[in-house]
Scaffold this active site. Structure first.
Site, PDB file in Angstrom:
ATOM      1  N   LYS A   1      44.184  40.079  35.663  1.00 49.14           N
ATOM      2  CA  LYS A   1      43.195  41.347  36.157  1.00 49.14           C
ATOM      3  C   LYS A   1      42.970  42.332  35.083  1.00 49.14           C
ATOM      4  CE  LYS A   1      43.450  41.250  40.949  1.00 49.14           C
ATOM      5  NZ  LYS A   1      43.761  41.821  42.274  1.00 49.14           N
TER       6      LYS A   1
ATOM      7  N   ASP B   1      38.392  45.151  44.517  1.00 45.91           N
ATOM      8  CA  ASP B   1      39.492  45.609  45.186  1.00 45.91           C
ATOM      9  C   ASP B   1      39.196  47.033  45.933  1.00 45.91           C
ATOM     10  OD1 ASP B   1      40.980  43.315  44.780  1.00 45.91           O
ATOM     11  OD2 ASP B   1      41.791  43.790  43.024  1.00 45.91           O
TER      12      ASP B   1
END
Ligand code: ATR
Length: 271
Positions: free
Chosen positions: A68, A104
């Protein structure tokens, strides 16, 4: 049925064999009748994988651990929010230009907002990893007071300083006052199902408890919170919302969130 016009999407990570993202996206494609498929790619060389996204015209990619953060310098553009959080979980291929986003944080906020009015709340956030960073960003954007507790106190204190939050030692978890508790650590995750980050006595009616752990979907923390009469939000809610936001970035269409949760629950139940 796939054919020569099938659009390809997928997830890159290592490992990816337990990822639930294919369940989310293939379920939506099927229901919307789109000629598209979502695959899981276990990646060893990230640079080559990113070249492959461009070279094969893969339309959209989800990014999971451990990539990420590492993927950021390999992309053509990164949204301001993803840059601030320091993590990209979504890549959109726009005519060969790879653009990174983070869903997220918005997924977590949408999951929370299903049960609680997220303004000026006092939130106790457990953890200081990637998920905790995204959630901290979202909570602060909504004007909440955030108290961070992390097992490694220094890391928690650093995150708190960066996002203008409070931090308290991990050992004081059971002595703090809050309206909302978010567990963004892996405590309680299978196979350690018997663990909870807080004592049951810390929980009381009137507070909201969210766990980002979704395996098992009713963690010990959520079970005890329910027994104490708290509002509870399970990890599938955040997972479903972050996936829905990815889908919207890729296609411009809003999927049915309840159906995604149902698909996830069924798949986890089967597993
Ligand atoms: P993610 O991206 O999912 O947040 P991560 O970056 O590895 O994953 O972060 C995991 C978080 O869970 C960290 O906050 C970690 O605490 P440390 O920073 O002290 O490592 C926390 N964590 C993991 N196992 C834990 C345990 N047994 N007790 C308390 N916290 C734990």
């Amino acid at each position: 049925m796939t054919d020569s016009r099938t659009e390809v999407y997928g997830i890159i990570g290592r490992p990816v064999d337990h990822s639930l993202s294919p369940v989310i996206h293939n379920g939506i494609f099927k229901r919307m009748g789109l000629n598209a498929v979502y695959l899981a790619f276990e990646v060893t060389d990230l640079r080559e994988a990113v070249m492959g996204i461009r070279g094969l015209n893969i339309r959209g990619i989800s990014v999971t651990l451990p990539f990420k953060t590492k993927i950021i310098p390999l992309l053509d553009e990164v949204s301001g929010v993803a840059e601030k959080i320091g993590a990209v979980n979504t890549v959109s291929n726009q005519g060969g230009r790879l653009i990174g986003f983070n869903t997220d944080w918005s997924g977590a906020m949408k999951a929370l907002e299903e049960k609680v009015d997220l303004r000026r709340k006092r939130v106790l956030l457990l953890g200081a990893g990637g998920a905790a960073r995204a959630i901290t960003y979202g909570l602060k954007e909504n004007g909440n007071t955030v108290i961070i507790c992390n097992r490694s106190n220094d890391k928690g204190a650093r995150l708190a300083r960066e996002f203008d939050c409070l931090s308290r030692p991990w050992s004081s978890i059971n002595e703090l006052e809050f309206d909302v508790l978010v567990n963004a650590t892996s405590v309680g995750m299978h196979p350690c199902d018997g663990a909870s980050p807080v004592r049951k006595e810390t929980l009381f009616k009137g507070i909201t408890v969210m766990d980002i752990v979704y395996s098992p979907f009713k963690t010990k923390l959520l079970q005890e919170a329910e027994e104490k009469g708290c509002q509870t939000i399970d990890g599938l809610a955040m997972l479903a919302h972050q996936g829905a936001a990815q889908f919207e970035i890729w296609t411009g269409r809003k999927p049915d969130i309840d159906q995604i949760k149902k698909d996830l629950r069924e798949t986890l139940g089967e597993r």
